[in-house]
Design a protein around this motif. Structure first.
Motif, PDB file in Angstrom:
ATOM      1  N   ALA A 150       0.620  18.582  -0.037  1.00 26.61           N
ATOM      2  CA  ALA A 150      -0.207  17.427  -0.386  1.00 26.61           C
ATOM      3  C   ALA A 150      -0.298  16.477   0.798  1.00 26.61           C
ATOM      4  CB  ALA A 150       0.395  16.683  -1.583  1.00 26.61           C
ATOM      5  N   GLU A 151      -1.079  15.437   0.600  1.00 27.34           N
ATOM      6  CA  GLU A 151      -1.054  14.257   1.463  1.00 27.34           C
ATOM      7  C   GLU A 151      -0.612  13.101   0.579  1.00 27.34           C
ATOM      8  OE1 GLU A 151      -4.137  14.516   5.123  1.00 27.34           O
ATOM      9  OE2 GLU A 151      -4.977  13.829   3.224  1.00 27.34           O
ATOM     10  N   VAL A 152       0.248  12.257   1.114  1.00 27.35           N
ATOM     11  CA  VAL A 152       0.794  11.142   0.348  1.00 27.35           C
ATOM     12  C   VAL A 152       0.668   9.858   1.153  1.00 27.35           C
ATOM     13  CG1 VAL A 152       2.398  12.598  -0.970  1.00 27.35           C
ATOM     14  CG2 VAL A 152       3.140  11.588   1.198  1.00 27.35           C
ATOM     15  N   PRO A 153       0.683   8.717   0.478  1.00 30.88           N
ATOM     16  CA  PRO A 153       0.617   7.441   1.207  1.00 30.88           C
ATOM     17  C   PRO A 153       1.875   7.219   2.051  1.00 30.88           C
ATOM     18  CG  PRO A 153       0.101   7.134  -1.118  1.00 30.88           C
ATOM     19  CD  PRO A 153       0.617   8.531  -0.971  1.00 30.88           C
ATOM     20  N   SER A 154       1.676   6.664   3.217  1.00 37.51           N
ATOM     21  CA  SER A 154       2.775   6.309   4.107  1.00 37.51           C
ATOM     22  C   SER A 154       3.574   5.161   3.502  1.00 37.51           C
ATOM     23  CB  SER A 154       2.204   5.877   5.463  1.00 37.51           C
ATOM     24  OG  SER A 154       3.172   5.218   6.232  1.00 37.51           O
ATOM     25  N   ASP A 155       4.895   5.181   3.705  1.00 38.15           N
ATOM     26  CA  ASP A 155       5.744   4.069   3.269  1.00 38.15           C
ATOM     27  C   ASP A 155       5.566   2.849   4.163  1.00 38.15           C
ATOM     28  OD1 ASP A 155       6.873   5.642   1.313  1.00 38.15           O
ATOM     29  OD2 ASP A 155       8.689   6.097   2.457  1.00 38.15           O
ATOM     30  N   ALA A 156       5.031   3.058   5.353  1.00 36.47           N
ATOM     31  CA  ALA A 156       4.987   1.994   6.347  1.00 36.47           C
ATOM     32  C   ALA A 156       3.603   1.394   6.564  1.00 36.47           C
ATOM     33  CB  ALA A 156       5.517   2.517   7.683  1.00 36.47           C
ATOM     34  N   ILE A 157       2.583   2.220   6.538  1.00 36.69           N
ATOM     35  CA  ILE A 157       1.247   1.791   6.931  1.00 36.69           C
ATOM     36  C   ILE A 157       0.299   1.892   5.734  1.00 36.69           C
ATOM     37  CG2 ILE A 157      -0.643   2.135   8.582  1.00 36.69           C
ATOM     38  CD1 ILE A 157       2.077   1.425   9.912  1.00 36.69           C
ATOM     39  N   PRO A 158      -0.213   0.766   5.253  1.00 32.04           N
ATOM     40  CA  PRO A 158      -1.145   0.821   4.127  1.00 32.04           C
ATOM     41  C   PRO A 158      -2.384   1.663   4.449  1.00 32.04           C
ATOM     42  CG  PRO A 158      -0.464  -1.443   4.556  1.00 32.04           C
ATOM     43  CD  PRO A 158       0.052  -0.591   5.696  1.00 32.04           C
ATOM     44  N   ASN A 159      -2.871   2.393   3.471  1.00 32.98           N
ATOM     45  CA  ASN A 159      -4.077   3.219   3.574  1.00 32.98           C
ATOM     46  C   ASN A 159      -3.943   4.379   4.561  1.00 32.98           C
ATOM     47  OD1 ASN A 159      -5.469   1.533   1.698  1.00 32.98           O
ATOM     48  ND2 ASN A 159      -5.751   0.075   3.382  1.00 32.98           N
ATOM     49  N   ARG A 160      -2.731   4.748   4.917  1.00 37.79           N
ATOM     50  CA  ARG A 160      -2.509   5.893   5.804  1.00 37.79           C
ATOM     51  C   ARG A 160      -1.908   7.020   4.981  1.00 37.79           C
ATOM     52  NH1 ARG A 160       1.972   7.447   9.994  1.00 37.79           N
ATOM     53  NH2 ARG A 160       0.778   8.701  11.450  1.00 37.79           N
ATOM     54  N   LEU A 161      -2.513   8.194   5.089  1.00 37.99           N
ATOM     55  CA  LEU A 161      -1.983   9.369   4.409  1.00 37.99           C
ATOM     56  C   LEU A 161      -1.228  10.232   5.407  1.00 37.99           C
ATOM     57  CD1 LEU A 161      -5.022  10.339   2.153  1.00 37.99           C
ATOM     58  CD2 LEU A 161      -2.930   9.135   1.486  1.00 37.99           C
ATOM     59  N   ILE A 162      -0.122  10.789   4.949  1.00 40.79           N
ATOM     60  CA  ILE A 162       0.683  11.663   5.789  1.00 40.79           C
ATOM     61  C   ILE A 162       0.940  12.977   5.045  1.00 40.79           C
ATOM     62  CG2 ILE A 162       1.748   9.779   7.084  1.00 40.79           C
ATOM     63  CD1 ILE A 162       4.221  10.065   5.297  1.00 40.79           C
ATOM     64  N   PRO A 163       1.251  14.048   5.774  1.00 42.17           N
ATOM     65  CA  PRO A 163       1.481  15.332   5.122  1.00 42.17           C
ATOM     66  C   PRO A 163       2.778  15.359   4.309  1.00 42.17           C
ATOM     67  CG  PRO A 163       1.459  15.567   7.522  1.00 42.17           C
ATOM     68  CD  PRO A 163       1.289  14.124   7.219  1.00 42.17           C
TER      69      PRO A 163
END
Length: 179
Positions: A150-163
């Motif tokens: 999946a892609e999930v929201p980053s804990d650090a950067i709003p509106n950034r998706l990470i693998p």
């Protein structure tokens, strides 16, 4: 004839200095050093100061977590060159941290830590280990046997998706090819 250097060895002024490398349990008193290592490692990918500052809190290692969860360091002659932390309850766990010193990237240390992490997770009864990874680390995890789920929201950067990746510990497909 110059002797070849073993893993953890370095050559200085014609002599060989051997640094013993061991993976050992992290100590709660090492939390600040591990947090700093994580931030240095994250900076390797060329992120600016604002981005790195936003990552500071999620990359902060908690001494209490070290005390109650499996956290391990790669200790080379008294110098910590990498570490990882696990959390969760079997059957599914989470890789909270997996970082090596920037100059240690592509040296095999990350592979060594990952193999240790996965073997430990298996021995603790985990069937799967998940990790939310920096996009720059995704190919490393995939080369080690993880698959993107999946892609999930980053804990650090709003509106950034990470693998989001997963290791299946029920198979022997976890390998350590060149990355």
């Amino acid at each position: 004839m110059v002797p070849s250097l073993a893993h953890g060895a370095s050559s200085k002024a014609g002599s060989i200095v051997i640094r013993q490398a061991e993976i050992r349990r992290a100590l709660p008193s090492e939390a600040a050093n591990l947090s700093a290592l994580a931030l240095r490692s994250k900076a390797l990918w060329g992120y600016d100061a604002v981005f790195l500052e936003a990552c500071r809190a999620p990359l902060t290692v908690d001494p209490e977590m070290i005390a109650k969860c499996p956290y391990y360091v790669l200790d080379e002659g008294g110098t910590i060159t990498g570490f990882y932390g696990l959390s969760g309850q079997p059957p599914r766990g989470e890789i909270e941290f997996l970082f090596v010193e920037p100059e240690s990237v592509r040296s095999g240390r990350g592979q060594r830590l990952t193999r240790h992490l996965l073997a430990l997770a298996r021995s603790l009864g985990f069937e799967e280990m998940d990790v939310s990874a920096d996009p720059s680390a995704e190919t490393f995890y995939m080369a080690m046997g993880a698959v993107r789920i999946a892609e999930v929201p980053s804990d650090a950067i709003p509106n950034r998706l990470i693998p989001r990746l997963r290791f299946s510990l029920l198979t022997d497909r976890v390998t350590a090819p060149s990355v």
